[in-house]
Design an enzyme around this catalytic site. Structure first.
Site, short mmCIF file in Angstrom:
data_model
loop_
_atom_site.label_atom_id
_atom_site.label_comp_id
_atom_site.label_asym_id
_atom_site.label_seq_id
_atom_site.Cartn_x
_atom_site.Cartn_y
_atom_site.Cartn_z
N THR A 151 30.79 -10.30 6.62
CA THR A 151 31.46 -11.08 7.67
C THR A 151 32.85 -10.51 7.77
O THR A 151 33.42 -10.14 6.74
CB THR A 151 31.63 -12.56 7.24
N GLY A 181 26.51 -20.81 10.54
CA GLY A 181 26.92 -20.66 9.14
C GLY A 181 28.27 -21.30 8.87
O GLY A 181 28.75 -22.16 9.62
N GLY A 205 26.67 -18.24 3.81
CA GLY A 205 27.31 -19.40 4.42
C GLY A 205 26.50 -20.67 4.32
O GLY A 205 27.06 -21.77 4.36
C1 SD4 Z 1 27.30 -16.70 7.51
N1 SD4 Z 1 29.10 -16.14 6.01
O1 SD4 Z 1 26.97 -16.85 8.68
C2 SD4 Z 1 28.48 -15.82 7.25
C3 SD4 Z 1 28.08 -14.41 7.38
C4 SD4 Z 1 26.98 -14.06 6.56
O2 SD4 Z 1 24.84 -13.37 6.42
O3 SD4 Z 1 27.02 -14.17 5.42
N2 SD4 Z 1 25.93 -13.67 7.12
O4 SD4 Z 1 26.70 -17.20 6.58
#
Ligand code: SD4
Length: 299
Positions: A151, A181, A205
């Site tokens: 991210t 997320g 997330g």
């Molecule tokens: C999320 N922390 O949407 C963010 C980005 C990520 O797999 O980890 N994506 O959970």
């Protein structure tokens, strides 16, 4: 004056932010411009940011982004935005031009259109690489070889002493349509408060949002904790409470321009060049220094 960003690919954003901040731009303007650099670059989409991101399970790119201004605690975010490559700019408009803090789904798309952003077909937000990965996913009904949780999160402190936090992500490849997320949620993905500093997170997330880690770090700093101690404490607490291993990393910046980072990553492999990092790499710039990549060891 300082800025910090998650992962190695944030270096281009941090370079841009450093230039902007040194040219007396606000932390908010600098941050948005820096994040836009990565959002618009199709080659960094595989890190789950902006143009070139992986689509959801139905083949649609849905992006989440948020921005928080530490001067007044104003906040704006968009969730599952479709058809726009720069979600953080739309999030800024939510913060500055709407009476709301968060707009999602079709409402976010309509809002972006009303704000003058030009929608693109889904196909133009994908690359050959992500199209092929999606085809493979459809055939095997499996995720990418390794589940990634990158991210882009950036924190900036400007000359005027204002701190800003911003986050932009597609979320995990082939996620359930409509999944949101931690990134666009205040206190979870990011938090900024001129009374203490700013923090942001990257990782899984779906787990991290349960711990409100960004607010927790800023709160600890406000109560007098050092920036590194605050990061370590919050990551340790998540690790202990969750019990099972998961991907989590945090960054923070205090009002003196000191930075901290902490993570549960033993290693990170850059999907672009297969380079292995023994810990969590992040980019940092502080006044008088050159922007560099540093590595935070597993906690
Ligand atoms: C999320 N922390 O949407 C963010 C980005 C990520 O797999 O980890 N994506 O959970």
């Amino acid at each position: 004056m300082a800025c910090i960003g998650t992962w190695t690919f944030s270096l281009a954003a941090i370079n841009s932010c450093a230039d902007q901040i040194q040219s007396n731009h606000t932390s908010l303007d600098s941050l948005i411009q820096g994040v836009n650099v990565i959002e618009e670059d199709p080659s960094t989409g595989v890190y789950l940011v902006g143009r070139g991101s992986y689509p959801n399970a139905e083949g649609t790119v849905q992006l989440d982004a948020a921005v928080m201004d530490g001067e007044n605690l104003h906040f704006g975010s968009v969730c599952t935005l479709e058809g726009y490559s720069k979600p953080i700019s739309v999030a800024r408009c939510v913060m500055e031009k709407s009476k709301h803090s968060m707009i999602v789904g079709s409402g976010a798309c309509k809002f972006a259109h009303d704000m003058g952003f030009v929608a693109e077909p889904n196909d133009s937000l994908m690359t050959e690489e992500t199209r092929m990965a999606y085809e493979k996913y459809k055939l095997s009904s499996q995720s990418v070889d390794q589940v990634v949780h990158d991210t882009l999160a950036v924190l900036c402190l400007d000359k005027m002493g204002n701190v800003t936090a911003g986050v932009s992500t597609s979320g995990p490849p082939f996620k359930t349509p409509g999944r949101v997320g931690d990134s666009p949620l205040p206190g979870c993905g990011l938090y900024a408060d001129n009374m203490a500093g700013a923090a942001a997170v990257t990782g899984d997330g779906d787990i991290m949002m349960r711990y409100c880690p960004s607010y927790h770090i800023v709160r600890l700093m406000r109560e007098g904790a050092g920036v590194q101690d605050a990061c370590d404490k919050v990551v340790t607490e998540m690790k202990e409470r969750h019990g099972a291993p998961f991907e989590a990393a945090v960054i923070a910046l205090n009002m003196k321009g000191e930075v901290g980072a902490s993570s549960l990553l033993k290693e990170w492999i850059d999907v672009r060049n297969k380079k292995v990092y023994n810990g969590f790499p992040y980019s940092v710039w502080q006044l008088g220094k050159t922007p560099t990549i540093q590595i935070q060891q597993y906690l």
